[in-house]
Design a protein around this motif. Structure first.
Motif, PDB file in Angstrom:
ATOM      1  N   THR A   1       4.221   4.840   1.705  1.00  0.00           N
ATOM      2  CA  THR A   1       3.415   3.552   1.363  1.00  0.00           C
ATOM      3  C   THR A   1       4.225   2.323   1.450  1.00  0.00           C
ATOM      4  OG1 THR A   1       2.513   5.298  -0.130  1.00  0.00           O
ATOM      5  CG2 THR A   1       2.288   2.503  -0.644  1.00  0.00           C
ATOM      6  N   MET A   2       5.531   2.123   1.151  1.00  0.00           N
ATOM      7  CA  MET A   2       6.441   0.999   1.289  1.00  0.00           C
ATOM      8  C   MET A   2       6.454   0.595   2.887  1.00  0.00           C
ATOM      9  SD  MET A   2       9.601   2.064  -1.224  1.00  0.00           S
ATOM     10  CE  MET A   2      10.604   0.484  -0.741  1.00  0.00           C
ATOM     11  N   ALA A   3       6.492   1.437   3.919  1.00  0.00           N
ATOM     12  CA  ALA A   3       6.854   1.152   4.990  1.00  0.00           C
ATOM     13  C   ALA A   3       5.382   0.679   5.738  1.00  0.00           C
ATOM     14  CB  ALA A   3       6.931   2.680   5.789  1.00  0.00           C
ATOM     15  N   SER A   4       4.331   1.048   5.078  1.00  0.00           N
ATOM     16  CA  SER A   4       2.919   0.663   5.401  1.00  0.00           C
ATOM     17  C   SER A   4       2.905  -1.036   4.991  1.00  0.00           C
ATOM     18  CB  SER A   4       1.925   1.293   4.860  1.00  0.00           C
ATOM     19  OG  SER A   4       1.978   1.135   3.293  1.00  0.00           O
ATOM     20  N   PHE A   5       3.242  -1.465   3.991  1.00  0.00           N
ATOM     21  CA  PHE A   5       3.280  -2.874   3.646  1.00  0.00           C
ATOM     22  C   PHE A   5       4.395  -3.499   4.485  1.00  0.00           C
ATOM     23  CE2 PHE A   5       1.165  -0.973  -0.194  1.00  0.00           C
ATOM     24  CZ  PHE A   5       0.253  -2.244  -0.306  1.00  0.00           C
ATOM     25  N   ALA A   6       5.575  -2.816   4.864  1.00  0.00           N
ATOM     26  CA  ALA A   6       6.424  -3.774   5.605  1.00  0.00           C
ATOM     27  C   ALA A   6       5.794  -4.022   7.208  1.00  0.00           C
ATOM     28  CB  ALA A   6       7.675  -2.676   5.703  1.00  0.00           C
ATOM     29  N   ILE A   7       5.142  -3.157   7.611  1.00  0.00           N
ATOM     30  CA  ILE A   7       4.741  -3.140   9.009  1.00  0.00           C
ATOM     31  C   ILE A   7       3.294  -4.283   9.082  1.00  0.00           C
ATOM     32  CG2 ILE A   7       2.956  -1.395   9.259  1.00  0.00           C
ATOM     33  CD1 ILE A   7       4.133  -0.947  11.984  1.00  0.00           C
ATOM     34  N   LYS A   8       2.999  -4.553   7.682  1.00  0.00           N
ATOM     35  CA  LYS A   8       1.619  -5.426   7.854  1.00  0.00           C
ATOM     36  C   LYS A   8       2.368  -6.879   8.079  1.00  0.00           C
ATOM     37  CE  LYS A   8      -2.687  -5.996   5.749  1.00  0.00           C
ATOM     38  NZ  LYS A   8      -2.938  -7.338   6.115  1.00  0.00           N
ATOM     39  N   LYS A   9       3.583  -7.063   7.714  1.00  0.00           N
ATOM     40  CA  LYS A   9       4.151  -8.409   7.703  1.00  0.00           C
ATOM     41  C   LYS A   9       4.586  -8.973   9.021  1.00  0.00           C
ATOM     42  CE  LYS A   9       5.799  -8.196   2.885  1.00  0.00           C
ATOM     43  NZ  LYS A   9       6.898  -8.057   1.934  1.00  0.00           N
ATOM     44  N   ILE A  10       4.643  -7.950  10.058  1.00  0.00           N
ATOM     45  CA  ILE A  10       5.136  -8.570  11.492  1.00  0.00           C
ATOM     46  C   ILE A  10       4.046  -9.389  11.841  1.00  0.00           C
ATOM     47  CG2 ILE A  10       5.865  -7.524  13.596  1.00  0.00           C
ATOM     48  CD1 ILE A  10       6.495  -5.094  12.265  1.00  0.00           C
ATOM     49  N   PRO A  11       4.418 -10.360  12.551  1.00  0.00           N
ATOM     50  CA  PRO A  11       3.406 -11.390  13.342  1.00  0.00           C
ATOM     51  C   PRO A  11       3.054 -10.994  14.441  1.00  0.00           C
ATOM     52  CG  PRO A  11       5.643 -12.342  13.202  1.00  0.00           C
ATOM     53  CD  PRO A  11       6.024 -10.851  12.427  1.00  0.00           C
ATOM     54  N   VAL A  12       2.459 -10.002  14.576  1.00  0.00           N
ATOM     55  CA  VAL A  12       1.942  -9.604  15.788  1.00  0.00           C
ATOM     56  C   VAL A  12       0.308  -9.626  15.894  1.00  0.00           C
ATOM     57  CG1 VAL A  12       1.824  -7.692  17.731  1.00  0.00           C
ATOM     58  CG2 VAL A  12       3.912  -8.254  16.561  1.00  0.00           C
ATOM     59  N   ASN A  13      -0.299 -10.502  16.659  1.00  0.00           N
ATOM     60  CA  ASN A  13      -1.737 -10.635  16.704  1.00  0.00           C
ATOM     61  C   ASN A  13      -2.384  -9.563  17.780  1.00  0.00           C
ATOM     62  OD1 ASN A  13      -1.689 -12.513  14.654  1.00  0.00           O
ATOM     63  ND2 ASN A  13      -0.955 -14.033  16.087  1.00  0.00           N
ATOM     64  N   GLU A  14      -1.583  -8.890  18.413  1.00  0.00           N
ATOM     65  CA  GLU A  14      -2.127  -8.051  19.411  1.00  0.00           C
ATOM     66  C   GLU A  14      -3.337  -7.124  18.955  1.00  0.00           C
ATOM     67  OE1 GLU A  14      -1.170  -7.366  22.942  1.00  0.00           O
ATOM     68  OE2 GLU A  14      -0.617  -9.622  22.571  1.00  0.00           O
TER      69      GLU A  14
ATOM     70  N   LEU B   1      -4.126  -1.587  11.872  1.00  0.00           N
ATOM     71  CA  LEU B   1      -4.290  -0.072  12.104  1.00  0.00           C
ATOM     72  C   LEU B   1      -3.042   0.534  11.344  1.00  0.00           C
ATOM     73  CD1 LEU B   1      -6.193   1.943  13.311  1.00  0.00           C
ATOM     74  CD2 LEU B   1      -4.891   1.586  15.621  1.00  0.00           C
ATOM     75  N   PHE B   2      -1.912   0.132  11.683  1.00  0.00           N
ATOM     76  CA  PHE B   2      -0.846   0.830  11.421  1.00  0.00           C
ATOM     77  C   PHE B   2      -0.749   0.947   9.664  1.00  0.00           C
ATOM     78  CE2 PHE B   2       1.798   0.498  15.106  1.00  0.00           C
ATOM     79  CZ  PHE B   2       2.556   1.647  14.968  1.00  0.00           C
ATOM     80  N   PHE B   3      -1.292   0.002   9.024  1.00  0.00           N
ATOM     81  CA  PHE B   3      -1.189  -0.244   7.471  1.00  0.00           C
ATOM     82  C   PHE B   3      -2.048   0.827   6.945  1.00  0.00           C
ATOM     83  CE2 PHE B   3      -3.413  -2.113   3.913  1.00  0.00           C
ATOM     84  CZ  PHE B   3      -2.096  -2.246   3.075  1.00  0.00           C
ATOM     85  N   VAL B   4      -3.276   0.812   7.515  1.00  0.00           N
ATOM     86  CA  VAL B   4      -4.325   1.804   7.038  1.00  0.00           C
ATOM     87  C   VAL B   4      -3.937   3.176   7.129  1.00  0.00           C
ATOM     88  CG1 VAL B   4      -6.683   2.634   7.066  1.00  0.00           C
ATOM     89  CG2 VAL B   4      -6.099  -0.120   7.228  1.00  0.00           C
ATOM     90  N   ALA B   5      -3.669   3.494   8.459  1.00  0.00           N
ATOM     91  CA  ALA B   5      -3.092   4.887   8.954  1.00  0.00           C
ATOM     92  C   ALA B   5      -1.925   5.455   8.242  1.00  0.00           C
ATOM     93  CB  ALA B   5      -3.022   5.028  10.433  1.00  0.00           C
ATOM     94  N   TRP B   6      -1.295   4.387   7.829  1.00  0.00           N
ATOM     95  CA  TRP B   6       0.244   5.089   7.169  1.00  0.00           C
ATOM     96  C   TRP B   6      -0.210   5.162   5.540  1.00  0.00           C
ATOM     97  CZ3 TRP B   6       1.465   5.359  11.399  1.00  0.00           C
ATOM     98  CH2 TRP B   6       2.781   5.339  11.976  1.00  0.00           C
ATOM     99  N   LEU B   7      -1.079   4.559   4.928  1.00  0.00           N
ATOM    100  CA  LEU B   7      -1.556   4.524   3.833  1.00  0.00           C
ATOM    101  C   LEU B   7      -2.456   6.028   3.453  1.00  0.00           C
ATOM    102  CD1 LEU B   7      -2.845   1.254   2.384  1.00  0.00           C
ATOM    103  CD2 LEU B   7      -0.819   2.443   1.503  1.00  0.00           C
ATOM    104  N   ILE B   8      -3.213   6.239   4.516  1.00  0.00           N
ATOM    105  CA  ILE B   8      -4.124   7.553   4.696  1.00  0.00           C
ATOM    106  C   ILE B   8      -3.198   8.805   4.513  1.00  0.00           C
ATOM    107  CG2 ILE B   8      -5.825   8.745   5.355  1.00  0.00           C
ATOM    108  CD1 ILE B   8      -7.274   6.048   5.923  1.00  0.00           C
ATOM    109  N   ARG B   9      -2.168   8.755   5.410  1.00  0.00           N
ATOM    110  CA  ARG B   9      -1.493   9.739   5.968  1.00  0.00           C
ATOM    111  C   ARG B   9      -0.648  10.187   4.658  1.00  0.00           C
ATOM    112  NH1 ARG B   9       3.525   8.846   9.970  1.00  0.00           N
ATOM    113  NH2 ARG B   9       5.023   7.552   8.558  1.00  0.00           N
ATOM    114  N   GLY B  10       0.041   9.122   3.782  1.00  0.00           N
ATOM    115  CA  GLY B  10       0.664   9.317   2.614  1.00  0.00           C
ATOM    116  C   GLY B  10      -0.215  10.366   1.719  1.00  0.00           C
ATOM    117  N   ILE B  11      -1.668   9.660   1.541  1.00  0.00           N
ATOM    118  CA  ILE B  11      -2.343  10.628   0.410  1.00  0.00           C
ATOM    119  C   ILE B  11      -2.640  11.899   1.128  1.00  0.00           C
ATOM    120  CG2 ILE B  11      -4.750  10.310  -0.420  1.00  0.00           C
ATOM    121  CD1 ILE B  11      -4.562   7.264  -0.111  1.00  0.00           C
ATOM    122  N   VAL B  12      -2.844  12.138   2.070  1.00  0.00           N
ATOM    123  CA  VAL B  12      -3.003  13.411   2.901  1.00  0.00           C
ATOM    124  C   VAL B  12      -1.962  14.345   2.431  1.00  0.00           C
ATOM    125  CG1 VAL B  12      -3.257  14.503   4.860  1.00  0.00           C
ATOM    126  CG2 VAL B  12      -4.581  12.650   4.759  1.00  0.00           C
TER     127      VAL B  12
END
Length: 736
Positions: free
Chosen positions: A191-204, A81-92
């Protein structure tokens, strides 16, 4: 949200490292796309105070979206959810580019609309940050980790402010171009931050929930007094940031500071947050969040008077100084609130609780932001006499801080000190040193440095040091715990007596011997009872350790059994040594010498003989210490006896005596030396506690005698003759 997923230690470490990386990049990107940049962009097109108040609160207002996240994104992984939201907010944010082609009024509306959309996308995921933090950290380290997050976040924001200052200085003739270039840089970093958070191993994941269920859970949290109080505290504390943001239009419009220097102002503010986070880090997990929250809120109340009353003056550095101080304490409030939130989050509903806070705060932040702008306009529109246009706004900030201070007094936090207790602790420089040492102990990796800190703590008698040592008694590491327990003998801490007794009574504890030894410094009924219980055990060595501690605290109940044990054949050397120490402490009349000479006569080892003689001599406080002579002897037999001969000068020996002793040493005829000593000791008698030693020397008739034994007998004979001379002098003086 799905059931709770435990992470391995490796995954937690990976998650923390990834989260800090994301925090740093995101802090850089956020500063180029929000807050000050958008303020200046909107002000460029003539935005009013109410519009600026909305911009100040928009990032919090849009937290309403989190209420609908469980409905719109059921079972979606939080990091996705973080990854997608961060990508779109950059485009906006690209849409800001159409503002220059519109009229000023419409440009401001577009900026507000785009910024609102940006904030909506941000708040789709950002309020879930505490959920991620609670998964990748243990409860005992959350205060420390929250502090690291704040420090990294604001450090990155400081760097971006510095870059913004450079950019706007470079484009001083065309400020708008500079602002748009900074926003473009922010989009890339985002955009770089969105890819960084996707690597965090949290399955919640986001637990699916209908709007009705969400409202029901939201109501449940509001009905819980402590959770509702925390939500209000969180909203009140974070709203201080909304109101302090009015310092930017105040400095720009009232004081006349240029836009590029505004970034220096905000950078210094962020430095205040970084310094604050670093300074309070050692206190958070130790004293709780409540005292810091209470004190910081009260200080902000008083600081608000500066912003209310200050006027435009040429000494503009004063604004930077007070900006730093203000953000130091506002940042402290934010840090302790973030820590409290992580601890208040129910494990079975992390997303629901975070969403509830975001919903309430969104409403309050909007009202606070609009009220701040309205109050600024009020003084202008009605021509009310105040020091400046934003006096009422900053007055509102002071009032909010006061309300927060009052609410914090009613907050219940387990293990937390009151504000008065906290001030009592930190007002003592010694306590501050202790806190620094405890904090360093947790962070330092160098073993030598760690041991140095431990030694300092062990001699520190403060309550804080005692509490830390109590915690360290729970360690499973052998070396550190051994050192900690033994320190409780040389530096007794009555508060830890129970802990030592429990360790001493545990027959399977690796540190049992050290705990029994340390109890020798606690002469209480509880300790005596525990040691007597241990002494009744069958294992001779453990009985010997217990007897030594019993003797030290004046418990002589085991005397007869210790004496009998010393007559037992075949015990190990450590057991004999412990028993000799015990009986030498019990028999103040010196009777213990007979046991020392009996054991020494067996010639088991020169080390064993020297240990026995050192114990006996220490009890009599003979000078010089015999161990210094043994040291010389162990290096060189001749050197050892030469050192002893220097001491014999006080005896006024005849040339014949010196010659006899010198020949014995030269020919290694140690029997002749001991025979000479026996003969000397027959010529006088002494009072207790020395008479038993004299008799032991007289009766010592072993044929084979080692250098160590010969030296010991010579040394002891010398000591007795000197005592006899003093005894004669005392008798003559009394007679006269």
């Amino acid at each position: 949200m799905s059931s709770y997923h435990f992470l391995s230690k490796a995954d937690k470490q990976k998650g923390q490292k990834g989260y800090l990386t994301y925090t740093f990049i995101n802090g850089l990107g956020y500063s180029f796309m929000a807050e000050t940049i958008i303020y200046l962009l909107a002000m460029h097109f003539g935005a009013g105070n109410i519009q600026l108040g909305y911009i100040s609160s928009a990032v919090y207002l849009t937290g309403l979206i989190t209420f609908f996240v469980p409905v719109i994104f059921p079972n979606v992984k939080i990091v996705n959810l973080f990854f997608v939201a961060w990508l779109i907010r950059g485009i906006v944010c690209i849409l800001y580019g159409i503002a220059p082609s519109l009229s000023d009024k419409n440009a401001v509306l577009v900026i507000i609309l785009v910024y609102t959309l940006y904030c909506v996308l941000r708040n789709t995921a950002y309020p879930l940050n505490p959920v991620i933090q609670s998964v990748i950290t243990k409860p005992s380290e959350r205060g420390h980790f929250s502090s690291r997050v704040i420090i990294i976040l604001y450090t990155s924001m400081m760097l971006s402010r510095l870059a913004s200052f450079g950019g706007l200085s470079l484009f001083s003739g065309n400020e708008l171009t500079g602002l748009f270039l900074l926003i473009a840089l922010g989009i890339i970093l985002n955009t770089m931050a969105s890819f960084a958070i996707k690597k965090i191993p949290v399955n919640e994941t986001v637990k699916p929930r209908s709007l009705k269920q969400a409202l029901k859970i939201f109501t449940r949290y509001l009905k819980n007094p402590q959770q509702f109080l925390f939500i209000l505290l969180y909203c009140g504390g974070m709203s201080l940031i909304v109101l302090f943001n009015f310092a930017i239009p105040f400095l720009t419009k009232v004081v006349g500071i240029h836009s590029n220097m505004i970034f220096i102002f905000t950078m210094i503010n962020f430095l205040g947050v970084v310094v604050s986070s670093r300074l309070v880090r050692p206190f958070l997990d130790r004293f709780g969040s409540k005292p810091l929250l209470t004190l910081a809120s009260l200080i902000i109340f008083f600081l608000s008077f500066f912003w209310i009353l200050t006027m435009d003056n040429d000494f503009k550095i004063i604004y930077y100084i007070f900006g730093f101080i203000s953000m130091f304490f506002i940042g402290m409030i934010r840090l302790v609130l973030e820590r409290l939130m992580v601890n208040f989050i129910p494990e079975d509903d992390r997303v629901g609780f975070s969403s509830s806070i975001a919903v309430v705060f969104s409403v309050i932040s909007l009202l606070v932001g609009l009220a701040g702008g309205w109050l600024a306009d009020l003084s202008v529109n009605f021509d009310i006499s105040f020091p400046h246009e934003y006096s009422l706004t900053f007055g509102f900030m002071g009032l909010l801080a006061l309300v927060n201070f009052i609410m914090s007094l009613f907050l219940k936090e387990s293990g937390s000190l009151t504000a008065n207790q906290f001030l009592t602790v930190v007002s003592n420089p010694r306590n501050l040193k202790t806190i620094h040492n405890i904090d360093m102990l947790k962070r330092v990796n160098d073993n030598v440095r760690k041991q140095t800190i431990l030694i300092e703590l062990e001699s520190d008698t403060s309550h804080l040091a005692t509490q830390e040592i109590r915690n360290r008694l729970q360690l499973a590491t052998m070396r550190d715990k051994e050192m900690t327990i033994r320190s409780l003998f040389s530096n007794p801490r009555p508060a830890l007596e129970e802990d030592l007794i429990k360790e001493a009574l545990d027959r399977y504890s690796w540190w049992r011997q050290s705990a029994i030894f340390a109890l020798g410094a606690y002469p209480t009924t509880k300790t005596k009872s525990a040691l007597r219980k241990i002494f009744k055990e069958k294992y001779p060595y453990m009985k010997s350790v217990a007897s030594k501690s019993m003797a030290r605290i004046g418990d002589l109940s085991c005397h007869d059994e210790v004496a009998n044990l010393l007559e037992t054949e075949g015990l190990d050397a450590r057991t004999y040594i412990n028993l000799v120490i015990a009986i030498s402490l019990m028999e103040k009349d010196g009777h213990y010498w007979k046991h020392i000479f009996r054991l020494a006569s067996e010639e088991l080892s020169y080390r064993f003989i020297q240990s026995l003689m050192i114990i006996g001599s220490l009890r009599q406080n003979f000078q010089p210490p015999i161990d210094t002579l043994f040291y010389e002897l162990n290096l060189s037999e001749k050197g050892g006896f030469d050192a002893l001969f220097e001491e014999l000068a006080d005896l006024d020996l005849s040339d014949e005596d010196f010659s006899l002793l010198a020949d014995g040493i030269e020919n290694k005829d140690y029997y002749s030396i001991v025979s000479w000593c026996r003969h000397r000791c027959k010529g006088f008698e002494l009072l207790e506690p020395y008479e038993y030693l004299r008799k032991s020397i007289v009766s010592y008739k072993k044929r084979h005698i080692s250098p160590s034994m010969a030296m010991a007998v010579m040394y002891l004979t010398m000591q007795l003759e000197l005592l006899y001379k003093k005894q004669l002098s005392a008798v003559r003086y009394t007679a006269e």
